[in-house]
Design a protein around this motif. Sequence first.
Motif, PDB file in Angstrom:
ATOM      1  N   VAL A 163       0.843  -1.202   0.000  1.00 38.22           N
ATOM      2  CA  VAL A 163       0.000   0.000   0.000  1.00 38.22           C
ATOM      3  C   VAL A 163       0.879   1.253   0.000  1.00 38.22           C
ATOM      4  N   ASP A 164       1.919   1.255   0.840  1.00 38.45           N
ATOM      5  CA  ASP A 164       2.792   2.429   0.928  1.00 38.45           C
ATOM      6  C   ASP A 164       3.546   2.676  -0.382  1.00 38.45           C
ATOM      7  N   TYR A 165       4.077   1.624  -0.989  1.00 40.18           N
ATOM      8  CA  TYR A 165       4.760   1.783  -2.283  1.00 40.18           C
ATOM      9  C   TYR A 165       3.791   2.280  -3.352  1.00 40.18           C
ATOM     10  N   GLY A 166       2.605   1.727  -3.343  1.00 34.68           N
ATOM     11  CA  GLY A 166       1.622   2.129  -4.347  1.00 34.68           C
ATOM     12  C   GLY A 166       1.184   3.563  -4.191  1.00 34.68           C
ATOM     13  N   HIS A 167       1.078   4.044  -2.960  1.00 32.70           N
ATOM     14  CA  HIS A 167       0.581   5.404  -2.742  1.00 32.70           C
ATOM     15  C   HIS A 167       1.704   6.439  -2.716  1.00 32.70           C
ATOM     16  N   TYR A 168       2.717   6.228  -1.892  1.00 33.44           N
ATOM     17  CA  TYR A 168       3.726   7.259  -1.682  1.00 33.44           C
ATOM     18  C   TYR A 168       4.809   7.261  -2.758  1.00 33.44           C
ATOM     19  N   GLU A 190      -5.795   5.433   3.806  1.00 36.90           N
ATOM     20  CA  GLU A 190      -5.966   5.515   5.264  1.00 36.90           C
ATOM     21  C   GLU A 190      -6.958   4.463   5.766  1.00 36.90           C
ATOM     22  N   ARG A 191      -8.019   4.210   5.005  1.00 38.66           N
ATOM     23  CA  ARG A 191      -8.980   3.168   5.408  1.00 38.66           C
ATOM     24  C   ARG A 191      -8.317   1.796   5.407  1.00 38.66           C
ATOM     25  N   ILE A 192      -7.563   1.509   4.359  1.00 37.09           N
ATOM     26  CA  ILE A 192      -6.873   0.215   4.285  1.00 37.09           C
ATOM     27  C   ILE A 192      -5.863   0.100   5.420  1.00 37.09           C
ATOM     28  N   THR A 193      -5.090   1.144   5.640  1.00 32.62           N
ATOM     29  CA  THR A 193      -4.077   1.132   6.699  1.00 32.62           C
ATOM     30  C   THR A 193      -4.724   0.955   8.070  1.00 32.62           C
ATOM     31  N   ALA A 194      -5.843   1.614   8.306  1.00 30.66           N
ATOM     32  CA  ALA A 194      -6.533   1.486   9.592  1.00 30.66           C
ATOM     33  C   ALA A 194      -6.981   0.036   9.825  1.00 30.66           C
ATOM     34  N   ASP A 195      -7.483  -0.612   8.790  1.00 30.45           N
ATOM     35  CA  ASP A 195      -7.901  -2.012   8.937  1.00 30.45           C
ATOM     36  C   ASP A 195      -6.712  -2.954   9.093  1.00 30.45           C
ATOM     37  N   ILE A 196      -5.596  -2.635   8.455  1.00 29.60           N
ATOM     38  CA  ILE A 196      -4.386  -3.440   8.653  1.00 29.60           C
ATOM     39  C   ILE A 196      -3.944  -3.344  10.105  1.00 29.60           C
ATOM     40  N   ILE A 197      -3.931  -2.143  10.649  1.00 33.67           N
ATOM     41  CA  ILE A 197      -3.531  -1.947  12.049  1.00 33.67           C
ATOM     42  C   ILE A 197      -4.492  -2.668  12.991  1.00 33.67           C
ATOM     43  N   PRO A 250      -7.578   9.117   1.365  1.00 34.72           N
ATOM     44  CA  PRO A 250      -8.569   8.524   2.272  1.00 34.72           C
ATOM     45  C   PRO A 250      -8.726   7.009   2.094  1.00 34.72           C
ATOM     46  N   ARG A 251      -8.611   6.530   0.883  1.00 39.22           N
ATOM     47  CA  ARG A 251      -8.698   5.083   0.650  1.00 39.22           C
ATOM     48  C   ARG A 251      -7.504   4.372   1.282  1.00 39.22           C
ATOM     49  N   TYR A 289     -12.964  -6.702   2.796  1.00 43.73           N
ATOM     50  CA  TYR A 289     -13.978  -5.829   2.186  1.00 43.73           C
ATOM     51  C   TYR A 289     -13.424  -4.419   1.944  1.00 43.73           C
ATOM     52  N   THR A 290     -12.631  -3.926   2.865  1.00 45.13           N
ATOM     53  CA  THR A 290     -12.026  -2.605   2.691  1.00 45.13           C
ATOM     54  C   THR A 290     -11.076  -2.613   1.494  1.00 45.13           C
ATOM     55  N   TRP A 291     -10.267  -3.654   1.395  1.00 41.60           N
ATOM     56  CA  TRP A 291      -9.355  -3.773   0.247  1.00 41.60           C
ATOM     57  C   TRP A 291     -10.145  -3.855  -1.063  1.00 41.60           C
ATOM     58  N   GLN A 292     -11.185  -4.675  -1.044  1.00 45.16           N
ATOM     59  CA  GLN A 292     -12.007  -4.870  -2.238  1.00 45.16           C
ATOM     60  C   GLN A 292     -12.609  -3.539  -2.708  1.00 45.16           C
ATOM     61  N   SER A 293     -12.995  -2.691  -1.784  1.00 48.29           N
ATOM     62  CA  SER A 293     -13.646  -1.425  -2.121  1.00 48.29           C
ATOM     63  C   SER A 293     -12.658  -0.311  -2.450  1.00 48.29           C
ATOM     64  N   ASN A 294     -11.412  -0.442  -1.996  1.00 55.86           N
ATOM     65  CA  ASN A 294     -10.505   0.703  -2.064  1.00 55.86           C
ATOM     66  C   ASN A 294      -9.185   0.470  -2.797  1.00 55.86           C
ATOM     67  N   TRP A 295      -8.907  -0.716  -3.261  1.00 52.20           N
ATOM     68  CA  TRP A 295      -7.586  -0.990  -3.833  1.00 52.20           C
ATOM     69  C   TRP A 295      -7.286  -0.165  -5.081  1.00 52.20           C
ATOM     70  N   GLU A 296      -8.325   0.180  -5.831  1.00 49.02           N
ATOM     71  CA  GLU A 296      -8.102   0.929  -7.077  1.00 49.02           C
ATOM     72  C   GLU A 296      -7.611   2.360  -6.818  1.00 49.02           C
ATOM     73  N   GLY A 297      -7.867   2.887  -5.638  1.00 50.87           N
ATOM     74  CA  GLY A 297      -7.465   4.264  -5.348  1.00 50.87           C
ATOM     75  C   GLY A 297      -6.165   4.388  -4.588  1.00 50.87           C
ATOM     76  N   ILE A 298      -5.412   3.309  -4.483  1.00 54.25           N
ATOM     77  CA  ILE A 298      -4.173   3.353  -3.704  1.00 54.25           C
ATOM     78  C   ILE A 298      -3.198   4.400  -4.250  1.00 54.25           C
ATOM     79  N   GLY A 299      -3.084   4.505  -5.537  1.00 56.62           N
ATOM     80  CA  GLY A 299      -2.096   5.402  -6.131  1.00 56.62           C
ATOM     81  C   GLY A 299      -2.379   6.876  -5.949  1.00 56.62           C
ATOM     82  N   ASN A 300      -3.636   7.265  -5.808  1.00 58.28           N
ATOM     83  CA  ASN A 300      -3.923   8.701  -5.825  1.00 58.28           C
ATOM     84  C   ASN A 300      -4.972   9.165  -4.818  1.00 58.28           C
ATOM     85  N   ASP A 301      -5.497   8.308  -3.994  1.00 61.91           N
ATOM     86  CA  ASP A 301      -6.581   8.693  -3.083  1.00 61.91           C
ATOM     87  C   ASP A 301      -6.187   8.395  -1.635  1.00 61.91           C
TER      88      ASP A 301
END
Length: 160
Positions: free
Chosen positions: A78-83, A139-146, A136-137, A122-134
């Motif tokens: 997630v971090d590589y994809g976003h940052y 943050e939702r994935i990261t919160a569920d990972i934590i 809030p998505r 479910y969070t990944w399923q709903s938000n994986w497409e926005g990892i590169g540029n969104d």
Amino acid sequence: MCFRDWRNRLFAYIVLNMVTRTVIQQIRNNLVAIISLVVAVSSLSYNTWRNELTEENRNIRFAGFEALKNLGELQTIVDYGHYDKNPEAGSPIEGWGRVLLIRDLADIIKGPVPDKAQKLFYTWQSNWEGIGNDKPRVERITADIIETRQSVQGVINRLD
């Protein structure tokens, strides 16, 4: 007739008395063996129960560590994809593999972990497409990972 009844009763009393004495004498003679047998069966039962519990804890612990490892790898993806905007290191396909493995391992871990892993799925399923540029998505994935990580750690810490 009366004499016969009396004689039969006496005979029955003597036989019963002899059998009772014989049984009591046999118990006295073999008391150490009887106690040893009871102790052996009790020990075997306890040992079997303890081995099963130990094996279950070992499986839960192994699955927990494997889930923690994959949760860390998912966070890295997630971090590589976003940052870094790195499509190779932040590959959603790799992320799918990690999320599915975490969900499968969660069934072995038990406790609150399966629910947390399902929520992460479910969070990944709903938000994986926005990892590169969104953000809030992400943050939702990261919160569920934590959240999932904390529940896995809690289960591991409570093991005997």
